[in-house]
Design an enzyme around this catalytic site. Structure first.
Site, mmCIF file in Angstrom:
data_model
loop_
_atom_site.group_PDB
_atom_site.id
_atom_site.type_symbol
_atom_site.label_atom_id
_atom_site.label_comp_id
_atom_site.label_asym_id
_atom_site.label_seq_id
_atom_site.Cartn_x
_atom_site.Cartn_y
_atom_site.Cartn_z
ATOM 1 N N LYS A 13 0.795 -1.182 -0.018
ATOM 2 C CA LYS A 13 -0.166 -0.004 -0.216
ATOM 3 C C LYS A 13 0.876 1.363 0.000
ATOM 4 C CE LYS A 13 -2.062 -1.073 3.837
ATOM 5 N NZ LYS A 13 -1.625 -2.215 4.279
ATOM 6 N N ARG A 88 -9.245 0.985 8.904
ATOM 7 C CA ARG A 88 -9.068 -0.277 9.241
ATOM 8 C C ARG A 88 -9.929 -1.297 10.236
ATOM 9 N NH1 ARG A 88 -2.741 0.392 9.263
ATOM 10 N NH2 ARG A 88 -1.895 -1.466 9.668
ATOM 11 N N ARG A 127 11.700 -6.045 3.963
ATOM 12 C CA ARG A 127 11.804 -4.507 4.441
ATOM 13 C C ARG A 127 12.517 -4.206 5.451
ATOM 14 N NH1 ARG A 127 5.627 -2.114 4.831
ATOM 15 N NH2 ARG A 127 5.329 -2.851 6.931
ATOM 16 N N ARG A 139 11.550 -0.628 11.608
ATOM 17 C CA ARG A 139 10.140 -0.612 12.382
ATOM 18 C C ARG A 139 10.141 -1.639 13.578
ATOM 19 N NH1 ARG A 139 4.855 0.239 8.336
ATOM 20 N NH2 ARG A 139 4.186 -0.889 10.086
ATOM 21 N N ARG A 150 -0.087 -8.743 13.504
ATOM 22 C CA ARG A 150 -0.713 -7.586 12.716
ATOM 23 C C ARG A 150 -1.691 -8.402 11.439
ATOM 24 N NH1 ARG A 150 4.503 -4.892 10.435
ATOM 25 N NH2 ARG A 150 3.143 -3.776 9.333
HETATM 26 P P1 AMP Z 1 0.954 0.705 9.288
HETATM 27 O O1 AMP Z 1 2.284 1.494 9.193
HETATM 28 O O2 AMP Z 1 -0.124 1.136 8.407
HETATM 29 O O3 AMP Z 1 1.456 -1.047 9.189
HETATM 30 O O4 AMP Z 1 0.781 0.945 10.837
HETATM 31 C C1 AMP Z 1 1.328 0.385 11.988
HETATM 32 C C2 AMP Z 1 0.967 0.254 13.037
HETATM 33 O O5 AMP Z 1 -0.165 1.713 13.575
HETATM 34 C C3 AMP Z 1 -0.572 -0.706 13.051
HETATM 35 O O6 AMP Z 1 -0.229 -2.072 13.317
HETATM 36 C C4 AMP Z 1 -1.408 -0.148 14.134
HETATM 37 O O7 AMP Z 1 -0.947 -0.338 15.516
HETATM 38 C C5 AMP Z 1 -1.337 1.369 14.145
HETATM 39 N N1 AMP Z 1 -2.130 1.779 12.960
HETATM 40 C C6 AMP Z 1 -1.992 2.447 11.825
HETATM 41 N N2 AMP Z 1 -3.154 2.752 11.065
HETATM 42 C C7 AMP Z 1 -4.321 2.325 11.909
HETATM 43 C C8 AMP Z 1 -5.739 2.486 11.840
HETATM 44 N N3 AMP Z 1 -6.304 2.911 10.991
HETATM 45 N N4 AMP Z 1 -6.266 1.898 12.931
HETATM 46 C C9 AMP Z 1 -5.618 1.417 14.158
HETATM 47 N N5 AMP Z 1 -4.370 1.446 14.232
HETATM 48 C C10 AMP Z 1 -3.693 1.889 13.136
#
Ligand code: AMP
Length: 195
Positions: A13, A88, A127, A139, A150
């Site tokens: 994404k 999400r 990554r 990360r 996740r």
């Molecule tokens: P990402 O970078 O999109 O993989 O997000 C990393 C982490 O941020 C996720 O595993 C969640 O803990 C949190 N996070 C990001 N976006 C959301 C969302 N829309 N709702 C809830 N938690 C989020």
């Protein structure tokens, strides 16, 4: 152009969002990036979100909805934006719909990156390796154990959005296992921006 990119962690994404930023000149709104910035800056939101993110779980709907509602009112979002990693949950999907309706705006498309789960752990490991090799911070949640959590969160809470947007006739799927250029090409074709 207002788009949502949907798909499990590691589906690509963020990579596709960056390409769309260049093509359309609209910002990528990644709630993950915004939350990581809040954690780094030790804001009240960051302090609340840190442990949840480190565990691979989802931050509360109230927190992310508030972050997005504030962000879409910034001037650079006037021409549109790409939502990456948001919504999400079904509650977030309802929230974004309400936010847009309040502003007289609509979504143009919801693009699902369809991927094979088994390949995703490998992508996440890569990554992390790439970040390490480039001297960038890795990360904390990009490791196989947290990744499993996740992915579980994705299937439990996010995958229902596929049906939600399908029912609204807004969902468009692309083959996220193709190479990066081919995925971009499929997205361009869907958005009527093919060459
Ligand atoms: P990402 O970078 O999109 O993989 O997000 C990393 C982490 O941020 C996720 O595993 C969640 O803990 C949190 N996070 C990001 N976006 C959301 C969302 N829309 N709702 C809830 N938690 C989020």
């Amino acid at each position: 152009m207002r788009l949502i990119l949907l798909g499990p962690p590691g589906a690509g994404k963020g990579t596709q969002a960056q390409r769309l930023v260049e093509k359309y000149g609209i910002p990528q709104l990644s709630t993950g990036d915004m939350l990581r910035a809040a954690v780094a800056a030790k804001t009240p939101v960051g302090l609340k979100a840190k442990a949840v993110m480190d565990a691979g779980e989802l931050v509360s709907d109230a927190i992310v909805n508030a972050i997005v509602a504030e962000r879409i009112d910034q001037p650079d979002c006037a021409k549109g934006f790409i939502l990456d990693g948001y919504p999400r949950t079904l509650a977030q999907a309802d929230a974004v719909q309400a936010m847009l309706a309040e502003r007289g705006l609509t979504l143009d498309a919801v693009i699902e990156l369809v991927v094979d789960d088994k390949a995703l752990v490998g992508r996440i490991v890569k990554r992390a390796e790439d970040a390490r090799a480039a001297g960038q911070p890795v990360r904390k949640d990009d490791n196989p154990e947290i990744f499993e959590e996740r992915l579980r969160e994705y299937y439990k809470k996010t995958a229902p959005l596929i049906g939600y947007y399908h029912a609204k006739a807004m969902l468009k799927g692309v083959d996220g296992m193709a190479n990066i250029d081919a995925v971009s090409g499929q997205i361009d074709a869907l958005l009527g921006k093919g060459h």
